[in-house]
Motif scaffolding. Sequence first.
Motif, PDB file in Angstrom:
ATOM      1  N   GLN A 122       0.669   4.161  -2.830  1.00  0.00           N
ATOM      2  CA  GLN A 122       0.232   5.639  -2.239  1.00  0.00           C
ATOM      3  C   GLN A 122       1.565   6.488  -3.008  1.00  0.00           C
ATOM      4  OE1 GLN A 122       0.914   5.988   1.847  1.00  0.00           O
ATOM      5  NE2 GLN A 122      -1.199   6.409   2.264  1.00  0.00           N
ATOM      6  N   LYS A 123       2.577   6.094  -3.183  1.00  0.00           N
ATOM      7  CA  LYS A 123       3.710   6.816  -3.903  1.00  0.00           C
ATOM      8  C   LYS A 123       3.495   6.938  -5.205  1.00  0.00           C
ATOM      9  CE  LYS A 123       7.560   5.896  -0.610  1.00  0.00           C
ATOM     10  NZ  LYS A 123       8.828   5.210  -0.378  1.00  0.00           N
TER      11      LYS A 123
ATOM     12  N   ARG B 178       0.874  -1.247  -0.151  1.00  0.00           N
ATOM     13  CA  ARG B 178       0.159   0.049   0.073  1.00  0.00           C
ATOM     14  C   ARG B 178       0.815   1.291   0.141  1.00  0.00           C
ATOM     15  NH1 ARG B 178      -4.368  -2.239   3.446  1.00  0.00           N
ATOM     16  NH2 ARG B 178      -5.762  -2.743   1.792  1.00  0.00           N
ATOM     17  N   THR B 179       1.849   1.340   0.846  1.00  0.00           N
ATOM     18  CA  THR B 179       2.718   2.559   0.988  1.00  0.00           C
ATOM     19  C   THR B 179       3.130   2.784  -0.598  1.00  0.00           C
ATOM     20  OG1 THR B 179       3.710   1.690   3.040  1.00  0.00           O
ATOM     21  CG2 THR B 179       4.619   3.219   1.868  1.00  0.00           C
TER      22      THR B 179
ATOM     23  N   GLN C  81      -2.129   3.017   6.219  1.00  0.00           N
ATOM     24  CA  GLN C  81      -2.463   4.422   6.034  1.00  0.00           C
ATOM     25  C   GLN C  81      -2.210   5.279   7.228  1.00  0.00           C
ATOM     26  OE1 GLN C  81      -4.023   5.224   3.412  1.00  0.00           O
ATOM     27  NE2 GLN C  81      -3.578   3.182   2.709  1.00  0.00           N
TER      28      GLN C  81
ATOM     29  N   LYS D 138       0.831   9.524  -5.995  1.00  0.00           N
ATOM     30  CA  LYS D 138       1.409  10.801  -6.013  1.00  0.00           C
ATOM     31  C   LYS D 138       2.335  11.090  -6.818  1.00  0.00           C
ATOM     32  CE  LYS D 138       3.400  12.667  -1.753  1.00  0.00           C
ATOM     33  NZ  LYS D 138       3.954  12.353  -0.591  1.00  0.00           N
TER      34      LYS D 138
END
Lengths: 218, 197
Positions: A96-97, A92-93, B4, A100
Amino acid sequence: MASGSTAGTDDDYEALISTTDVELLKRVWRNEKAAPEILRFETALIQRTRGQIQLMEETIEEFSSSGIDPLTVSLYQMDLDRTQYLLRSYLRTRLQKIGKYMFHISNNPEVQNRLSEQEKGFAKRCTEDMERHLEESVLSKLPDNYRDILKQSIISEENDMVPEPQLDTFVVCKSRRFLGPFQLDGSDELLEMKPDDLCIIHYKSIKERVQEGEIDLV
Amino acid sequence: MAGQSDPNLSLFSAEEVEFIAEDEMVEIVPNLRMDALNFICVPLWLAVALKKRGKCTIRPPLWMSVEKLTQVLEAERDSQRVFEQLPFHYVEISRLLFDHARDDIPDVYMVRSLVEDIRDVRFHKVETNLETLNERALALKINNLSAMEVNIVRPFIGRALQAFYKHDSPELIPDQERISDRRPQVANNAARRHLRR
């Protein structure tokens, strides 16, 4: 342990054979979370982890249906949950990146190579969706010279509408062993690190060493 | 949801730091069918799980005794800049043990108040040392800081160092003698000019 490179390799060898995949995953997860840019995808590690998780799940099912002490089963389950959490958080990290910095990634083959195959597909779909969305809602309504998704206007020399990861963010890091004096990015100063020294430093200066595994981000 | 944590606060949430700490090894004395006097080393999360189900007692780590902690506290108070050697996850480990294994710790109230005092002194030390940051630094070394302290201080230090880096950049002010002339300057929107040659 005496000094010298032989002691270093002994250390390494021991570390290699005694580090479990879960510890490796934890280390990789921490680095990924703390780094301002996306790091290289650890394909082999993730594949092994997935295999082990699957094995664990099957074992637990067998156990619970064969009447083994429910306490033992729940402890195995907790261990499994912890590993799954690490895996999910890692993925997930990275997503996210990607979300972005999607345009930066699609314009940058070197960064793109750090993604897994599925992440590449995700990034591609992201950029397509975002482009279409921005076109329809905003860009088509702007005057002619300002319609590009990557540049502010036709006269921009570079892609200045693309957010890029801040590589000169300060990060906290620890070295795993003696690191001889190395040059800090952007100056002539030299820095050396002993094991377990906590340093706060520009990510740029230690970028390669993080990838090589010599320095851990905290 | 996994992954998160709010990036505006800090990269890792407090729970995530605790998660990392839970892999530290502690000794337990199981009161199961195993030999009652066998000390076993297990990860902290496992120890807490067993303790919650009444299956073991946890042996507090050696550094969590009244004498050791008193020593550390005095040493912390004596020095302005140096941080004492403590386990990297001492905050999280002590918190978990106080919450779940209070009866396994001798003199628990004393130990608890010592740990809290140590935390206060150390944190105050961090704050005072940070106040002395007054110039552009490319790297900062702080040894023996613990995981939770790092996590709390990280956003501030990151932004402070970043601001120093940006505003104290020698490219903006070519005058090398500026260091002796640190009067507050009137804010002005043009690029900084050198005031004297």
